[in-house]
Design a protein around this motif. Structure first.
Motif, mmCIF file in Angstrom:
data_model
loop_
_atom_site.group_PDB
_atom_site.id
_atom_site.type_symbol
_atom_site.label_atom_id
_atom_site.label_comp_id
_atom_site.label_asym_id
_atom_site.label_seq_id
_atom_site.Cartn_x
_atom_site.Cartn_y
_atom_site.Cartn_z
ATOM 1 N N TYR A 610 57.140 -22.086 58.405
ATOM 2 C CA TYR A 610 56.384 -20.867 58.685
ATOM 3 C C TYR A 610 56.336 -20.006 57.428
ATOM 4 C CZ TYR A 610 56.885 -22.156 63.572
ATOM 5 O OH TYR A 610 56.830 -22.829 64.767
ATOM 6 N N GLN A 611 55.137 -19.657 57.016
ATOM 7 C CA GLN A 611 54.968 -18.885 55.791
ATOM 8 C C GLN A 611 53.760 -17.968 55.946
ATOM 9 O OE1 GLN A 611 54.764 -21.369 52.367
ATOM 10 N NE2 GLN A 611 55.018 -19.720 50.909
ATOM 11 N N VAL A 612 53.933 -16.671 55.646
ATOM 12 C CA VAL A 612 52.826 -15.731 55.797
ATOM 13 C C VAL A 612 51.738 -16.045 54.776
ATOM 14 C CG1 VAL A 612 54.246 -13.870 56.748
ATOM 15 C CG2 VAL A 612 53.926 -14.032 54.275
ATOM 16 N N VAL A 613 50.499 -15.758 55.149
ATOM 17 C CA VAL A 613 49.371 -15.977 54.246
ATOM 18 C C VAL A 613 49.529 -15.064 53.029
ATOM 19 C CG1 VAL A 613 46.866 -15.785 53.983
ATOM 20 C CG2 VAL A 613 47.849 -16.652 56.134
ATOM 21 N N ASP A 614 49.289 -15.617 51.850
ATOM 22 C CA ASP A 614 49.447 -14.877 50.600
ATOM 23 C C ASP A 614 48.624 -13.590 50.606
ATOM 24 O OD1 ASP A 614 50.385 -15.041 47.648
ATOM 25 O OD2 ASP A 614 48.222 -14.628 47.512
ATOM 26 N N LYS A 615 49.192 -12.526 50.017
ATOM 27 C CA LYS A 615 48.540 -11.216 50.024
ATOM 28 C C LYS A 615 47.158 -11.266 49.384
ATOM 29 C CE LYS A 615 50.906 -7.455 49.159
ATOM 30 N NZ LYS A 615 51.611 -6.321 48.477
ATOM 31 N N ARG A 670 49.307 -7.070 67.373
ATOM 32 C CA ARG A 670 49.081 -7.784 66.119
ATOM 33 C C ARG A 670 49.792 -7.091 64.962
ATOM 34 N NH1 ARG A 670 44.481 -10.848 64.263
ATOM 35 N NH2 ARG A 670 44.333 -10.879 61.999
ATOM 36 N N LEU A 671 49.692 -5.764 64.918
ATOM 37 C CA LEU A 671 50.336 -5.017 63.836
ATOM 38 C C LEU A 671 51.856 -5.141 63.905
ATOM 39 C CD1 LEU A 671 48.094 -1.826 63.866
ATOM 40 C CD2 LEU A 671 48.177 -3.565 62.064
ATOM 41 N N THR A 672 52.392 -5.128 65.118
ATOM 42 C CA THR A 672 53.837 -5.289 65.284
ATOM 43 C C THR A 672 54.271 -6.669 64.810
ATOM 44 O OG1 THR A 672 53.888 -3.752 67.144
ATOM 45 C CG2 THR A 672 55.724 -5.285 66.948
ATOM 46 N N ASP A 676 56.798 -7.561 61.705
ATOM 47 C CA ASP A 676 57.947 -8.453 61.860
ATOM 48 C C ASP A 676 57.881 -9.615 60.860
ATOM 49 O OD1 ASP A 676 60.087 -9.911 62.732
ATOM 50 O OD2 ASP A 676 59.368 -10.196 64.777
ATOM 51 N N THR A 677 56.724 -10.323 60.816
ATOM 52 C CA THR A 677 56.633 -11.499 59.951
ATOM 53 C C THR A 677 56.690 -11.124 58.476
ATOM 54 O OG1 THR A 677 54.214 -11.405 60.059
ATOM 55 C CG2 THR A 677 55.322 -12.821 61.651
ATOM 56 N N HIS A 678 56.135 -9.966 58.119
ATOM 57 C CA HIS A 678 56.165 -9.527 56.719
ATOM 58 C C HIS A 678 57.589 -9.326 56.248
ATOM 59 C CE1 HIS A 678 55.967 -6.402 53.494
ATOM 60 N NE2 HIS A 678 55.004 -7.189 53.069
ATOM 61 N N SER A 679 58.447 -8.933 57.181
ATOM 62 C CA SER A 679 59.840 -8.626 56.822
ATOM 63 C C SER A 679 60.752 -9.840 56.894
ATOM 64 C CB SER A 679 60.394 -7.537 57.755
ATOM 65 O OG SER A 679 59.594 -6.379 57.708
ATOM 66 N N THR A 680 60.395 -10.827 57.711
ATOM 67 C CA THR A 680 61.364 -11.888 58.011
ATOM 68 C C THR A 680 60.927 -13.303 57.632
ATOM 69 O OG1 THR A 680 60.509 -12.061 60.279
ATOM 70 C CG2 THR A 680 62.361 -10.570 59.915
ATOM 71 N N LEU A 681 59.642 -13.532 57.361
ATOM 72 C CA LEU A 681 59.191 -14.887 57.033
ATOM 73 C C LEU A 681 58.964 -15.042 55.534
ATOM 74 C CD1 LEU A 681 56.659 -15.847 59.855
ATOM 75 C CD2 LEU A 681 59.109 -16.293 59.733
ATOM 76 N N ALA A 682 58.981 -16.302 55.105
ATOM 77 C CA ALA A 682 58.762 -16.609 53.689
ATOM 78 C C ALA A 682 57.341 -16.232 53.281
ATOM 79 C CB ALA A 682 58.999 -18.100 53.443
ATOM 80 N N GLY A 683 57.165 -15.935 52.006
ATOM 81 C CA GLY A 683 55.847 -15.636 51.478
ATOM 82 C C GLY A 683 55.655 -14.158 51.206
#
Length: 779
Positions: A610-615, A670-672, A676-683
């Motif tokens: 699991y990895q957030v989409v690049d900024k 969605r914002l929540t 969460d993912t911005h703080s805890t997932l890779a990327g």
């Protein structure tokens, strides 16, 4: 005591004589009723239905499948003719003078030699669905009457979900308007069709009768005596499965396992198969075409079915799947599409725009026993329309509503392939359409070889990326490398191997391939690479190409759809669907903002699950939306086009689409999730605060003289920011940021209101009022 004995003897004699008389009376009744012999011999007439079966059927593993055969108009978008409502294993069990119909629970299992199997049995008592008095018992034959059972709305049938019962306020089935319609028996199954009618206090629009009538079909099917060897699921490969809990597992808990659903394919010549030679199966998968299939389409249906043979060859089988026309009465007088021994592709004359690929499988092992593909006639219309809208700019053959027969046939062929894929055990794989680089889809050599997605099991129907001037392009989907891979995994035959040994071999097979985009599997969720109806590995680039083409189509829509002397009904229909195409392209990009790439991995494989989409990619997506949504798209509401069919105009429709996009981006849930993912997932992704800042900049600060559409979006953004503060589940950090944005906007609007006149001044004054009231309430 002598008198008591004589009394008991006389009573028993009387009862025996009475029972004999009842049996004789029943036999006389049955003698005059139509008899249909099969798995269960049936007698049916005037809404009376009797079952007669030998003792051998008692406690035999049977499967009862309930489907909707016909249903009310406007009932549910997610249920149609052919939809399965329940599937359960059953036993007929003799208890005294009655036969109980028992649902046999198959989810919790244990090794029969393991002592824990006793506990599994004791703690999973099978429910009794119905009990029938034995009407006659002669030799090994038992007769029961089942009329009332099939004239009722048994909870086990699950005809109407509780949600719809509540929504439409549906009452109990009306006995007077419910009846058994037909009964047929075959060697391995018995079919019962009946009608149930329900009163409804809150029917859908255009239902003035306050009535729902359903026609339901029940199939009672004999399960194989010789159980097929199971195959354990690997979550990295997409397969329909059956969940079970194994209490004999060596894990310190009941171990959840999933068995895949597949046909039983075994080579005729095991020695040749072991040597790597293509071998025919002992029993191929055979589909018979419906005699009602129009002749001009039959060859395309046959091709769509047999296209899968190339995939089966990867698993070592040749001629594994065969399409045939049904036998004539002279060739086989006993042939019937309802006979479980025959799988069919049914052609249904219906206004429904759909096709389905259901199948029936053994709940003990996952073996697929039978399948009926259903093609609804009006599905042609959907494909014709989308072909024009999505490919017409680059594809001259699509620029008409009189689509050439070979083009329609090719589309039908691929729809049938897709539905057969489901019937072979494959679910949708929405990840596969992101395997190919966007620009490769503009290449004739690439698309002719590879198609437009890595699988036929994605919703990737047309190549909307190819541009005018691109040559030799394939515009319609086809089977791809993922299909070969999945079929090989599911149908490769391993003689003399246990399920556990097969699992180990197949895990290595998947380990070597599953991180290659060509072989990835994925559902939907918030992964922008696993969306429906998209193609290519870059949503922004793909949708940019798609919109470029759609503008060309919009300019030519009237000319391509409306010949001289014809009314504008088709044009109106196509225009509405064109707005839907625009919405799809936009939402493909919306999913990039706040998205999370999901890759199915096992430990030891390269990659991050699991990895957030690049900024940078997320910002590119917002730039696309700024250009193609927030900036009004007046080409979609061209006066010259709309004046042909619309009385009220379509500007509000365009505003509604845009508001829907904004709602998606500013949704509190969605914002929540982003927070969460911005703080805890890779990327390194975009934070929700940054997202709101960019939206505010693009929609408000950068637009100094907003027009009527832009003003509506500005008001809606302010409304959404106010709503966020009131959302009880939103993180406090985001509530605070929303308040800060509101305060900054209030200052900006006061400045703008003081330097403008007319409509703009009124616009800013209204938003000042909105914000002041909201901020005052918040304090």
């Amino acid at each position: 005591m002598k008198y008591v004995f004589l009394f008991v003897f006389a009573l028993s004699l009387h009862l025996g004589m009475a029972q004999d008389k009842t049996s004789k009376d029943l036999n006389s009744v049955l003698k005059n009723m139509p008899e249909d012999k099969g798995l269960i011999t049936t007698y049916f007439e005037d809404d009376k239905l009797y079952f007669k079966f030998p003792e051998e059927v008692l406690e035999k593993d049977l499967l009862m499948v309930t489907r909707l055969k016909q249903l009310p108009a406007n009932y549910s978008a997610y249920r149609n003719a052919g939809s399965k409502t329940s599937e359960q294993m059953i036993h007929f069990v003799k208890v005294g003078k009655s036969i109980d119909l028992v649902q046999v629970l198959t989810t919790n299992v244990a090794d029969e030699e393991d002592p824990i199997s006793l506990s599994v049995a004791q703690n999973n008592l099978n429910p009794i669905l119905a009990s029938f008095p034995i009407k006659s018992e002669k030799g090994k034959d038992i007769v029961i009457e089942v009329s009332s059972f099939f004239n009722a709305d048994s909870p086990s049938f699950n005809i109407i979900p509780d949600r719809l019962k509540s929504e439409y306020k549906i009452g109990k089935a009306d006995d007077k308007r419910s009846r058994i319609n037909s009964v047929k028996s075959f060697p391995e199954n018995t079919e019962i069709t009946h009608t149930l009618t329900f009163p409804t206090a809150k029917p859908p629009r255009r239902n003035s009768t306050n009535t729902f009538t359903f026609q339901i079909n029940h199939s009672i099917i004999a399960l194989p005596e010789d159980k097929m060897q199971v195959r354990y699921e690997d979550s990295r490969v997409g397969w329909f499965g059956i969940r079970k809990y194994d209490y004999s597992s060596e894990a310190l808990k009941s171990d959840e396992v999933r068995l895949v659903r597949r046909w039983r394919l075994e080579p005729k010549d095991e020695k040749a198969y072991a040597q790597g030679k293509l071998t025919e199966p002992k029993k191929p998968i055979v589909y018979y075409l419906d005699p009602a299939t129009p002749e001009k389409w039959r060859k395309y249906f046959i091709q769509g079915i047999e296209d899968w043979n190339s995939a089966f060859e990867k698993a070592g089988f040749k001629n594994a799947i065969v399409a045939k026309m049904p036998p004539t009465p002279e060739e086989n007088p006993d042939f019937s599409p309802e006979d479980v021994r025959f799988s069919t592709v049914r052609y249904v004359a219906s206004t429904t725009r759909n096709a389905t690929g259901p199948s029936v499988s053994d709940p003990r092992t996952g073996e697929i026993i039978e399948s009926d593909i259903i093609w609804y006639h009006n599905h042609l219309r959907s494909y014709r329309n989308r072909y024009l809208l999505e490919t017409g700019a680059a594809n001259p053959k699509a620029r008409t509503l009189d689509t050439p027969e070979e083009e329609i046939g090719e589309m039908m062929r691929r729809v049938i392939s897709h539905e057969v894929g489901h019937a072979l055990g494959l679910p949708h794989n929405m990840k596969a359409s992101s395997a190919y680089p966007v620009d490769s889809l503009r290449s004739g050599s690439f698309t002719q070889k590879m198609g437009i997605a890595a699988t036929i099991m994605d919703y990737a129907r047309y190549n909307y990326i190819a541009q005018p001037g691109d040559e030799n392009i394939r515009f319609v989907r086809q089977l791809g490398p993922y299909d070969d891979y999945a079929i090989e995994w599911g149908y490769r035959y391993f003689p003399n191997s246990t399920p556990e040994q097969e699992k180990e071999i197949l895990e290595s097979f998947v380990d070597e391939r599953s991180t290659n985009p060509l072989y990835m599997f994925g559902g939907r969720g918030n992964d922008p690479d696993a969306q429906t109806e998209d193609i290519g590995d870059n949503s922004v680039k793909a949708s940019t190409y798609g919109l470029s083409n759609l503008k060309i189509v919009a300019d030519n829509l009237n000319a391509w759809t409306t010949p001289e002397g014809q009314n504008f009904e088709d044009l109106e229909e196509l225009y509405g669907e064109m707005l839907g195409v625009y919405r799809r392209y936009i939402y493909h990009v919306v999913s990039v903002a706040g998205g999370v790439h999901k890759t199915l991995l096992h430990k030891g494989q390269d990659g991050i699950p699991y990895q957030v989409v690049d900024k940078t990619n997320q910002i590119n997506a917002l730039d696309f939306l700024n250009k193609n949504v927030w900036t009004p798209q007046y080409w979609l509401v061209d006066k010259e086009l709309i004046s042909n069919f619309a009385e009220t105009g379509k500007l509000e429709t365009l505003v509604s689409i845009n508001k829907g996009v904004l709602n998606r981006l500013t949704d509190a849930e969605r914002l929540t999730m982003m927070w969460d993912t911005h703080s805890t997932l890779a990327g390194n992704g975009l934070s929700p605060q940054e997202l709101l800042n960019l939206l505010t900049e693009d929609l408000i600060y950068s637009r100094t003289t907003p027009d009527q559409v832009e003003r509506e979006l500005q008001k809606h953004l302010v409304h959404q920011l106010i709503q966020l503060v009131d959302d009880k589940d939103l993180a406090m950090e985001l509530k605070g940021h929303s308040l800060s944005l509101q305060e900054d906007l209030l200052t900006d609007f006061n400045t703008r209101a003081g330097s403008t006149e007319g409509e703009l001044k009124a616009h800013y004054s209204y938003m000042i009022q909105m914000l002041e009231e909201a901020l005052q309430t918040g304090k």
